[in-house]
Write an enzyme that holds these catalytic residues in place. Structure first.
Site, PDB file in Angstrom:
ATOM      1  N   SER A 167      -2.927  -7.816   2.970  1.00 50.57           N
ATOM      2  CA  SER A 167      -3.175  -7.695   4.409  1.00 50.57           C
ATOM      3  C   SER A 167      -3.626  -9.043   4.970  1.00 50.57           C
ATOM      4  O   SER A 167      -3.220  -9.446   6.055  1.00 50.57           O
ATOM      5  CB  SER A 167      -4.258  -6.649   4.670  1.00 50.57           C
ATOM      6  OG  SER A 167      -3.864  -5.403   4.176  1.00 50.57           O
ATOM      7  N   LYS A 204     -17.540  -5.908   8.339  1.00 52.28           N
ATOM      8  CA  LYS A 204     -16.426  -6.677   7.763  1.00 52.28           C
ATOM      9  C   LYS A 204     -15.562  -7.312   8.858  1.00 52.28           C
ATOM     10  O   LYS A 204     -14.663  -8.076   8.552  1.00 52.28           O
ATOM     11  CB  LYS A 204     -15.548  -5.741   6.912  1.00 52.28           C
ATOM     12  CG  LYS A 204     -15.941  -5.684   5.436  1.00 52.28           C
ATOM     13  CD  LYS A 204     -14.817  -5.051   4.628  1.00 52.28           C
ATOM     14  CE  LYS A 204     -14.908  -5.359   3.151  1.00 52.28           C
ATOM     15  NZ  LYS A 204     -13.724  -4.887   2.423  1.00 52.28           N
ATOM     16  N   HIS A 218       0.845  -1.211   0.000  1.00 51.04           N
ATOM     17  CA  HIS A 218       0.000   0.000   0.000  1.00 51.04           C
ATOM     18  C   HIS A 218       0.876   1.255   0.000  1.00 51.04           C
ATOM     19  O   HIS A 218       0.602   2.216  -0.735  1.00 51.04           O
ATOM     20  CB  HIS A 218      -0.888   0.062   1.266  1.00 51.04           C
ATOM     21  CG  HIS A 218      -1.945  -0.987   1.343  1.00 51.04           C
ATOM     22  ND1 HIS A 218      -2.118  -1.780   2.460  1.00 51.04           N
ATOM     23  CD2 HIS A 218      -2.923  -1.350   0.469  1.00 51.04           C
ATOM     24  CE1 HIS A 218      -3.154  -2.595   2.272  1.00 51.04           C
ATOM     25  NE2 HIS A 218      -3.656  -2.351   1.065  1.00 51.04           N
ATOM     26  N   ARG A 225      -2.449  -6.183  -8.185  1.00 53.04           N
ATOM     27  CA  ARG A 225      -1.404  -7.200  -7.989  1.00 53.04           C
ATOM     28  C   ARG A 225      -1.611  -8.289  -9.030  1.00 53.04           C
ATOM     29  O   ARG A 225      -1.692  -8.019 -10.201  1.00 53.04           O
ATOM     30  CB  ARG A 225      -1.465  -7.753  -6.567  1.00 53.04           C
ATOM     31  CG  ARG A 225      -1.049  -6.753  -5.507  1.00 53.04           C
ATOM     32  CD  ARG A 225      -1.446  -7.198  -4.142  1.00 53.04           C
ATOM     33  NE  ARG A 225      -2.889  -7.438  -4.157  1.00 53.04           N
ATOM     34  CZ  ARG A 225      -3.624  -7.782  -3.122  1.00 53.04           C
ATOM     35  NH1 ARG A 225      -3.059  -7.974  -1.968  1.00 53.04           N
ATOM     36  NH2 ARG A 225      -4.921  -7.951  -3.225  1.00 53.04           N
TER      37      ARG A 225
HETATM   38  O1  PNS Z   1      -8.970  -2.904   0.512  1.00 53.75           O
HETATM   39  P1  PNS Z   1     -10.237  -3.411  -0.117  1.00 53.75           P
HETATM   40  O2  PNS Z   1     -11.025  -4.218   0.887  1.00 53.75           O
HETATM   41  O3  PNS Z   1     -10.008  -4.170  -1.402  1.00 53.75           O
HETATM   42  O4  PNS Z   1     -11.095  -2.100  -0.475  1.00 53.75           O
HETATM   43  C1  PNS Z   1     -12.387  -2.221  -1.019  1.00 53.75           C
HETATM   44  C2  PNS Z   1     -13.111  -0.863  -1.058  1.00 53.75           C
HETATM   45  C3  PNS Z   1     -13.124  -0.233   0.311  1.00 53.75           C
HETATM   46  C4  PNS Z   1     -12.405   0.047  -2.034  1.00 53.75           C
HETATM   47  C5  PNS Z   1     -14.560  -1.146  -1.546  1.00 53.75           C
HETATM   48  O5  PNS Z   1     -15.110  -2.188  -0.802  1.00 53.75           O
HETATM   49  C6  PNS Z   1     -15.481   0.079  -1.463  1.00 53.75           C
HETATM   50  O6  PNS Z   1     -15.276   1.047  -2.145  1.00 53.75           O
HETATM   51  N1  PNS Z   1     -16.507  -0.012  -0.606  1.00 53.75           N
HETATM   52  C7  PNS Z   1     -17.470   1.048  -0.384  1.00 53.75           C
HETATM   53  C8  PNS Z   1     -18.808   0.710  -1.043  1.00 53.75           C
HETATM   54  C9  PNS Z   1     -18.718   0.960  -2.531  1.00 53.75           C
HETATM   55  O7  PNS Z   1     -18.727   2.091  -2.942  1.00 53.75           O
HETATM   56  N2  PNS Z   1     -18.537  -0.155  -3.318  1.00 53.75           N
HETATM   57  C10 PNS Z   1     -18.244  -0.080  -4.760  1.00 53.75           C
HETATM   58  C11 PNS Z   1     -19.440   0.107  -5.646  1.00 53.75           C
HETATM   59  S1  PNS Z   1     -20.783  -0.942  -5.268  1.00 53.75           S
END
Ligand code: PNS
Length: 165
Positions: free
Chosen positions: A130, A43, A19, A92
């Site tokens: 992570s 989560k 990150h 990745r």
């Molecule tokens: O580190 P991650 O878990 O891959 O991050 C995922 C994240 C936080 C980017 C994604 O889950 C997110 O944006 N969640 C908020 C809800 C949302 O807007 N989802 C995308 C469109 S439905």
């Protein structure tokens, strides 16, 4: 340099060197970055929101033009509130691609003014996440070099607390 603000969203449970690499490289492309932590207790993250914020703040100390924030609800709504025009994500292995493509398309359907931009991860972080780091640390594996020092310390603390409860 593109004069714009980018949001770098994620769960960051916890932040890794992968990150951090995306943050530093993102700042070569964008003027300002907001590292935005998704606050979603459902989560069931290992680290609380406060702990994740603190770890990121310590990890980015001395790096200019980057701040830490959190959001709940839709990412795209948060980006609009912040007047951001870009969502930055790291890519990745191939396994990331389908999930990221799906998310980028949904975000684009919700708002066509905000662009999803991807940086390929450095080969050093290709197979780290992570989740896998937590898995190794939980059983006493040495994850130094994969996470900032503060995270390494906090992982040890957290798993010894869990063991003693
Ligand atoms: O580190 P991650 O878990 O891959 O991050 C995922 C994240 C936080 C980017 C994604 O889950 C997110 O944006 N969640 C908020 C809800 C949302 O807007 N989802 C995308 C469109 S439905």
């Amino acid at each position: 340099m593109t004069k714009c603000l980018a949001i770098y969203p994620g769960t960051f449970d916890p932040i890794t060197n992968g990150h951090l690499s995306i943050i530093k490289r993102g700042l070569k492309v964008f003027e300002h970055l907001i590292v935005a932590i998704l606050h979603n207790p459902q989560k069931k993250p290992l680290f609380t929101l406060k702990e994740r914020i603190e770890m990121i703040k310590t990890s980015i100390e001395g790096i200019p033009n980057v701040e830490v924030d959190y959001f709940d609800g839709l990412l795209i709504d948060y980006a609009v509130r912040k007047n951001a025009t870009v969502i930055l994500r790291g890519l990745r292995a191939m396994s990331d691609f389908e999930y990221e493509f799906q998310m980028a398309l949904m975000n684009r359907k919700l708002n066509r003014e905000i662009q999803s931009v991807f940086l390929m991860t450095d080969y050093k972080w290709f197979y780290t996440s992570s989740t896998i780091i937590k898995e190794a640390a939980r059983f006493g594996g040495d994850v130094s070099g994969l996470v900032p020092d503060v995270v390494n310390r906090k992982l040890k603390e957290k798993f010894s607390q869990i063991k003693n409860t």
